[in-house]
Design a protein around this motif. Sequence first.
Motif, PDB file in Angstrom:
ATOM      1  N   UNK A  71       1.594  13.555   7.294  1.00 44.18           N
ATOM      2  CA  UNK A  71       1.278  13.676   8.705  1.00 44.18           C
ATOM      3  C   UNK A  71       1.680  12.429   9.457  1.00 44.18           C
ATOM      4  N   UNK A  72       1.217  12.312  10.694  1.00 42.21           N
ATOM      5  CA  UNK A  72       1.526  11.133  11.500  1.00 42.21           C
ATOM      6  C   UNK A  72       0.693   9.924  11.086  1.00 42.21           C
ATOM      7  N   UNK A  73      -0.498  10.172  10.505  1.00 42.87           N
ATOM      8  CA  UNK A  73      -1.417   9.087  10.177  1.00 42.87           C
ATOM      9  C   UNK A  73      -1.726   8.986   8.688  1.00 42.87           C
ATOM     10  N   UNK A  74      -1.450  10.022   7.934  1.00 42.62           N
ATOM     11  CA  UNK A  74      -1.745  10.046   6.498  1.00 42.62           C
ATOM     12  C   UNK A  74      -0.494  10.463   5.745  1.00 42.62           C
ATOM     13  N   UNK A  75      -0.168   9.692   4.718  1.00 43.82           N
ATOM     14  CA  UNK A  75       0.915  10.083   3.815  1.00 43.82           C
ATOM     15  C   UNK A  75       0.389   9.969   2.393  1.00 43.82           C
ATOM     16  N   UNK A  76       0.262  11.113   1.746  1.00 44.22           N
ATOM     17  CA  UNK A  76      -0.236  11.176   0.379  1.00 44.22           C
ATOM     18  C   UNK A  76       0.845  11.796  -0.494  1.00 44.22           C
ATOM     19  N   UNK A  77       1.411  11.001  -1.376  1.00 41.53           N
ATOM     20  CA  UNK A  77       2.415  11.529  -2.298  1.00 41.53           C
ATOM     21  C   UNK A  77       1.728  12.424  -3.329  1.00 41.53           C
ATOM     22  N   UNK A  78       2.449  13.334  -3.985  1.00 43.52           N
ATOM     23  CA  UNK A  78       1.812  14.216  -4.962  1.00 43.52           C
ATOM     24  C   UNK A  78       0.928  13.430  -5.926  1.00 43.52           C
ATOM     25  N   UNK A  79      -0.339  13.822  -5.995  1.00 49.45           N
ATOM     26  CA  UNK A  79      -1.336  13.004  -6.687  1.00 49.45           C
ATOM     27  C   UNK A  79      -2.357  13.878  -7.403  1.00 49.45           C
ATOM     28  N   UNK A  80      -2.954  13.292  -8.449  1.00 52.95           N
ATOM     29  CA  UNK A  80      -4.099  13.895  -9.123  1.00 52.95           C
ATOM     30  C   UNK A  80      -5.362  13.173  -8.680  1.00 52.95           C
ATOM     31  N   UNK A  81      -6.423  13.906  -8.544  1.00 56.65           N
ATOM     32  CA  UNK A  81      -7.704  13.290  -8.175  1.00 56.65           C
ATOM     33  C   UNK A  81      -8.838  14.160  -8.673  1.00 56.65           C
ATOM     34  N   UNK A  82      -9.639  13.599  -9.547  1.00 56.14           N
ATOM     35  CA  UNK A  82     -10.874  14.220 -10.013  1.00 56.14           C
ATOM     36  C   UNK A  82     -11.998  13.196  -9.850  1.00 56.14           C
ATOM     37  N   UNK A  83     -13.267  13.632  -9.795  1.00 58.12           N
ATOM     38  CA  UNK A  83     -13.727  15.009  -9.991  1.00 58.12           C
ATOM     39  C   UNK A  83     -13.429  15.870  -8.775  1.00 58.12           C
ATOM     40  N   UNK A  84     -13.304  17.165  -9.001  1.00 61.22           N
ATOM     41  CA  UNK A  84     -13.273  18.115  -7.905  1.00 61.22           C
ATOM     42  C   UNK A  84     -14.722  18.425  -7.511  1.00 61.22           C
ATOM     43  N   UNK A  85     -14.956  18.747  -6.244  1.00 66.22           N
ATOM     44  CA  UNK A  85     -16.312  19.136  -5.841  1.00 66.22           C
ATOM     45  C   UNK A  85     -16.800  20.347  -6.629  1.00 66.22           C
ATOM     46  N   UNK A  86     -18.110  20.461  -6.746  1.00 70.39           N
ATOM     47  CA  UNK A  86     -18.693  21.602  -7.453  1.00 70.39           C
ATOM     48  C   UNK A  86     -18.494  22.899  -6.685  1.00 70.39           C
ATOM     49  N   UNK A  87     -18.285  22.797  -5.383  1.00 68.36           N
ATOM     50  CA  UNK A  87     -18.021  23.971  -4.539  1.00 68.36           C
ATOM     51  C   UNK A  87     -17.156  23.503  -3.377  1.00 68.36           C
ATOM     52  N   UNK A  88     -16.740  24.428  -2.527  1.00 69.09           N
ATOM     53  CA  UNK A  88     -16.008  24.046  -1.323  1.00 69.09           C
ATOM     54  C   UNK A  88     -16.915  23.201  -0.434  1.00 69.09           C
ATOM     55  N   UNK A  89     -16.458  22.001  -0.083  1.00 65.32           N
ATOM     56  CA  UNK A  89     -17.232  21.132   0.795  1.00 65.32           C
ATOM     57  C   UNK A  89     -17.185  21.696   2.213  1.00 65.32           C
ATOM     58  N   UNK A  90     -18.321  22.070   2.800  1.00 65.28           N
ATOM     59  CA  UNK A  90     -18.293  22.520   4.191  1.00 65.28           C
ATOM     60  C   UNK A  90     -18.094  21.339   5.136  1.00 65.28           C
ATOM     61  N   UNK A  91     -17.118  21.458   6.013  1.00 64.05           N
ATOM     62  CA  UNK A  91     -16.840  20.444   7.023  1.00 64.05           C
ATOM     63  C   UNK A  91     -17.326  20.984   8.364  1.00 64.05           C
ATOM     64  N   UNK A  92     -18.313  20.311   8.933  1.00 63.19           N
ATOM     65  CA  UNK A  92     -18.966  20.745  10.164  1.00 63.19           C
ATOM     66  C   UNK A  92     -18.600  19.778  11.276  1.00 63.19           C
ATOM     67  N   UNK A  93     -18.036  20.274  12.352  1.00 62.78           N
ATOM     68  CA  UNK A  93     -17.581  19.405  13.426  1.00 62.78           C
ATOM     69  C   UNK A  93     -18.640  19.277  14.511  1.00 62.78           C
ATOM     70  N   UNK A  94     -18.952  18.034  14.863  1.00 61.07           N
ATOM     71  CA  UNK A  94     -19.875  17.767  15.947  1.00 61.07           C
ATOM     72  C   UNK A  94     -19.127  17.532  17.239  1.00 61.07           C
ATOM     73  N   UNK A  95     -19.814  17.742  18.345  1.00 56.20           N
ATOM     74  CA  UNK A  95     -19.199  17.484  19.640  1.00 56.20           C
ATOM     75  C   UNK A  95     -19.625  18.512  20.663  1.00 56.20           C
ATOM     76  N   UNK A  96     -19.290  18.217  21.924  1.00 59.23           N
ATOM     77  CA  UNK A  96     -19.636  19.110  23.028  1.00 59.23           C
ATOM     78  C   UNK A  96     -18.714  20.313  23.049  1.00 59.23           C
ATOM     79  N   UNK A  97     -19.247  21.432  23.524  1.00 58.05           N
ATOM     80  CA  UNK A  97     -18.458  22.657  23.602  1.00 58.05           C
ATOM     81  C   UNK A  97     -17.226  22.452  24.468  1.00 58.05           C
ATOM     82  N   UNK A  98     -16.127  23.049  24.042  1.00 61.22           N
ATOM     83  CA  UNK A  98     -14.903  22.972  24.820  1.00 61.22           C
ATOM     84  C   UNK A  98     -13.730  23.489  24.021  1.00 61.22           C
ATOM     85  N   UNK A  99     -12.619  23.794  24.680  1.00 57.10           N
ATOM     86  CA  UNK A  99     -11.481  24.400  23.991  1.00 57.10           C
ATOM     87  C   UNK A  99     -10.875  23.512  22.909  1.00 57.10           C
ATOM     88  N   UNK A 100     -10.852  22.193  23.130  1.00 56.01           N
ATOM     89  CA  UNK A 100     -10.258  21.312  22.116  1.00 56.01           C
ATOM     90  C   UNK A 100     -11.097  21.311  20.849  1.00 56.01           C
TER      91      UNK A 100
END
Length: 290
Positions: free
Chosen positions: A157-186
């Motif tokens: 991306x423009x701010x992150x460059x991650x070359x093909x990589x291995x990384x463990x441990x994997x989470x036990x389940x899908x990590x829910x990502x919850x976004x905070x902020x005021x209502x709006x289209x963005x």
Amino acid sequence: MRLGVTMFATDRAMAVPELAVEAERRGFASLYLPEHTHIPVSRATPPPTGDPVLPEEYARTLDPLVALAAAASVTERIVLGTGVSLIAEREPIVTAKAVATIDHLSGGRVALGVGFGWNREEAADHGVRWETRRDRAREHVLAMRALWEREEASYEGDFVRLTPSWAWPKPARRIPVLLGGAAGPTLFRHIAEYGDGWLPIGGAGVREALPALRDACARAGRDPVPIIPFGTDPTPGKLDYYASLGIDEVVLRVPSGPREAVLPVLDTYAATYVSAFEQLRPTAPDAGLG
């Protein structure tokens, strides 16, 4: 409806492991902690609370991931979340490792609340240009998601460059990502693209915002995401109102203070509200997100 709690965890407040144990014991479903790495002395950015002086707790916050790891070691069911992590200010590869480790050790009990911040000086000290913070947060989450879910992860991306990589441990389940902020289209566009839910602070205006959020999800080809009103000062009518909107979880505010200030509030909330709602799902991996 499940009820969670959030507190400004500081070096002067009730210890987080103890708070987690007491909240779990009283039937609360989740514990969320906020994040500030530091607060610059400059007050060019006014306090978000509207107060003339920023409350001291902002400068005394514990690292939420370290504190939640300690809480994970003494609890069994309660969901452990950030509310919210200033993810644009965090290095994403190290953060992905820390979050996955806590989730692995806790048996799948982590939720990652993410926010974009309000303090320009704090972001600047992290090398984050204010106008890029949302785009940085997005890339950080997408790169972390790749590390959590792919056997061989990469991101460009423009701010992150991650070359093909291995990384463990994997989470036990899908990590829910919850976004905070005021209502709006963005915000709703971001939630629809890479979020798993919305954390509206206080919860005001949720009903009016529901159509726009549902529409954003539909345009992205997704089902509606959960809404978790956050930092709420509860009343019976308010919680009944949220339940009528189909909201499955509300996170209640408790004071940032010592044990003798916090426990009476937990007791009042438990006696008044917890018994009125179904709190904990039968198994931890389903808790916290409806």
